[in-house]
Enzyme design. Structure first.
Site, PDB file in Angstrom:
ATOM      1  N   HIS A   1       1.823   9.010  -3.106  1.00 38.85           N
ATOM      2  CA  HIS A   1       2.152   9.538  -4.435  1.00 38.85           C
ATOM      3  C   HIS A   1       3.127  10.717  -4.319  1.00 38.85           C
ATOM      4  CE1 HIS A   1      -2.065   8.009  -5.368  1.00 38.85           C
ATOM      5  NE2 HIS A   1      -1.329   7.393  -6.270  1.00 38.85           N
TER       6      HIS A   1
ATOM      7  N   GLY B   1       5.875   3.065  -6.611  1.00 40.53           N
ATOM      8  CA  GLY B   1       5.832   2.797  -5.168  1.00 40.53           C
ATOM      9  C   GLY B   1       6.017   1.323  -4.850  1.00 40.53           C
TER      10      GLY B   1
ATOM     11  N   LYS C   1       4.539  -0.278  -2.491  1.00 40.63           N
ATOM     12  CA  LYS C   1       3.305  -0.972  -2.072  1.00 40.63           C
ATOM     13  C   LYS C   1       2.881  -1.923  -3.193  1.00 40.63           C
ATOM     14  CE  LYS C   1      -0.842   0.975  -1.850  1.00 40.63           C
ATOM     15  NZ  LYS C   1      -1.763   0.107  -2.605  1.00 40.63           N
TER      16      LYS C   1
ATOM     17  N   GLN D   1       4.033  -4.959  -9.230  1.00 39.82           N
ATOM     18  CA  GLN D   1       3.999  -4.044 -10.379  1.00 39.82           C
ATOM     19  C   GLN D   1       5.413  -3.550 -10.709  1.00 39.82           C
ATOM     20  OE1 GLN D   1       0.897  -0.917 -11.142  1.00 39.82           O
ATOM     21  NE2 GLN D   1       2.366   0.415 -10.157  1.00 39.82           N
TER      22      GLN D   1
ATOM     23  N   VAL E   1       4.370   4.484   2.118  1.00 38.90           N
ATOM     24  CA  VAL E   1       4.035   5.526   3.105  1.00 38.90           C
ATOM     25  C   VAL E   1       2.781   5.057   3.840  1.00 38.90           C
ATOM     26  CG1 VAL E   1       3.379   7.944   3.412  1.00 38.90           C
ATOM     27  CG2 VAL E   1       5.068   7.322   1.681  1.00 38.90           C
TER      28      VAL E   1
ATOM     29  N   SER F   1      -5.383   5.023  -2.502  1.00 42.89           N
ATOM     30  CA  SER F   1      -6.583   5.797  -2.863  1.00 42.89           C
ATOM     31  C   SER F   1      -7.828   5.026  -2.454  1.00 42.89           C
ATOM     32  CB  SER F   1      -6.606   6.040  -4.373  1.00 42.89           C
ATOM     33  OG  SER F   1      -5.403   6.656  -4.761  1.00 42.89           O
ATOM     34  N   ARG F   2      -7.721   3.693  -2.385  1.00 47.58           N
ATOM     35  CA  ARG F   2      -8.888   2.866  -2.062  1.00 47.58           C
ATOM     36  C   ARG F   2      -9.247   2.884  -0.576  1.00 47.58           C
ATOM     37  NH1 ARG F   2      -6.784  -0.566  -6.568  1.00 47.58           N
ATOM     38  NH2 ARG F   2      -8.468  -0.610  -8.107  1.00 47.58           N
TER      39      ARG F   2
HETATM   40  O1  PAF Z   1       0.169   2.181  -9.728  1.00 48.31           O
HETATM   41  C1  PAF Z   1      -0.701   2.780 -10.379  1.00 48.31           C
HETATM   42  O2  PAF Z   1      -1.302   3.768  -9.946  1.00 48.31           O
HETATM   43  C2  PAF Z   1      -1.045   2.275 -11.779  1.00 48.31           C
HETATM   44  O3  PAF Z   1      -1.004   0.899 -11.833  1.00 48.31           O
HETATM   45  C3  PAF Z   1      -0.194   2.907 -12.873  1.00 48.31           C
HETATM   46  C4  PAF Z   1       1.277   2.535 -12.733  1.00 48.31           C
HETATM   47  C5  PAF Z   1      -0.343   4.421 -12.851  1.00 48.31           C
HETATM   48  C6  PAF Z   1      -0.654   2.411 -14.249  1.00 48.31           C
HETATM   49  O4  PAF Z   1      -1.971   2.756 -14.508  1.00 48.31           O
END
Ligand code: PAF
Length: 278
Positions: free
Chosen positions: A37, A147, A149, A153, A176, A186-187
């Protein structure tokens, strides 16, 4: 650094910022920030005058049996990290403010959201596009950073930008990785030490696939078989391994430039995603 907790105050701040003609950048996140992030935040910092990071664990992108309740949260730590990155505002809306009781509208990329992760997570991308469009409408950014990864998305958000005529430039930041090669997520904190070690196979196997491509291997089936073997040897349970075109996300029989190898694999109950672009 401003901490903004309601949609109306965020909109007020945006109006003020626009009056001063400052360009706005947005990095949307679900919090529990890691180096991945922060690398996106640093990219955005260089590209705009007023940088907003949003933290919102978006319920609509989680399926009924997914980890919404357990999703890791540590807002205090997130804010400390963001202060160091010289972020101008952190937007932390409440769920009730983003999705009031009678909320009834969604945005969906009809085709792209059914592929790859969309097969086992059929409502996921609809939740993502809906919340991202809402964030775009509230923050009105000139640029937004995502990102690699979450490659699918990023493709879907780019599609949405074009399809809905939004004037926002999407910038993507590289994956990264932890020292062993595991993509930051985060998971990752859900993983036991042995699962974490085994999960490094994802990156190693993807790098092997790229090496094979560089040696002249083109047969997607063969590459997929090899990836499957390497990953299952390390106790990974495969959700999917797909070899697709980077823009259409449609399967390719032969590897070529612009082929994306994308995968989702469970280690224990934790589902990890990773990819490599040839
Ligand atoms: O990638 C993420 O963390 C989420 O899918 C996002 C883009 C913040 C939407 O909730």
């Amino acid at each position: 650094m401003r901490i903004v907790k309601s949609v109306s105050s965020m909109k007020r701040l945006v109006r003020k910022t626009k009056k001063h003609r400052l360009s706005i950048g947005l990095v949307p996140t679900m919090g529990y920030l890691h180096k991945g992030h922060l690398s996106l935040v640093r990219i955005a910092r260089k590209k705009c005058r007023f940088l907003v990071v949003s933290i919102f664990v978006n319920p609509t992108q989680f399926g009924p049996r997914e980890d919404l309740a357990q999703y890791p949260r540590d807002t205090r730590r997130d804010l400390r990290l963001l202060r160091k990155e010289e972020v101008d505002a952190v937007f932390i809306p409440k769920e009730k403010d983003m999705y009031p009781q009678d909320y009834d509208t969604v945005v969906r990329a009809e085709r792209l959201s059914t592929l790859l992760c969309g097969v086992s997570r059929p409502h996921h991308f609809q939740g993502v596009t809906t919340v991202v469009l809402k964030l775009f409408n509230i923050v009105q950014p000139d640029i937004a950073v995502f990102g690699m990864k979450d490659f699918q998305q990023a493709v879907i958000i780019r599609r949405m930008i074009v399809d809905l005529n939004l004037d926002i430039r999407i910038i993507t930041g590289s994956i990264v990785r932890e020292p062993g090669g595991l993509a930051m997520s985060s998971r990752n904190i859900y993983l036991t030490p042995s699962q974490r070690k085994n999960a490094t196979v994802l990156h190693t196997a993807l790098c092997h696939a790229r090496q094979a491509y560089r040696r002249g291997v083109r047969d997607a089936k063969k590459v997929k078989r090899c990836l499957t073997r390497k990953i299952t040897e390390k106790k990974g349970r495969i959700d999917y391994i797909e070899i697709v075109h980077k823009d259409t996300l449609l399967p390719q029989k032969r590897l070529q430039k612009n082929t994306l190898i994308a995968l989702a694999v469970f280690f224990g109950k934790t589902r990890l995603i990773d990819n490599i672009l040839l």
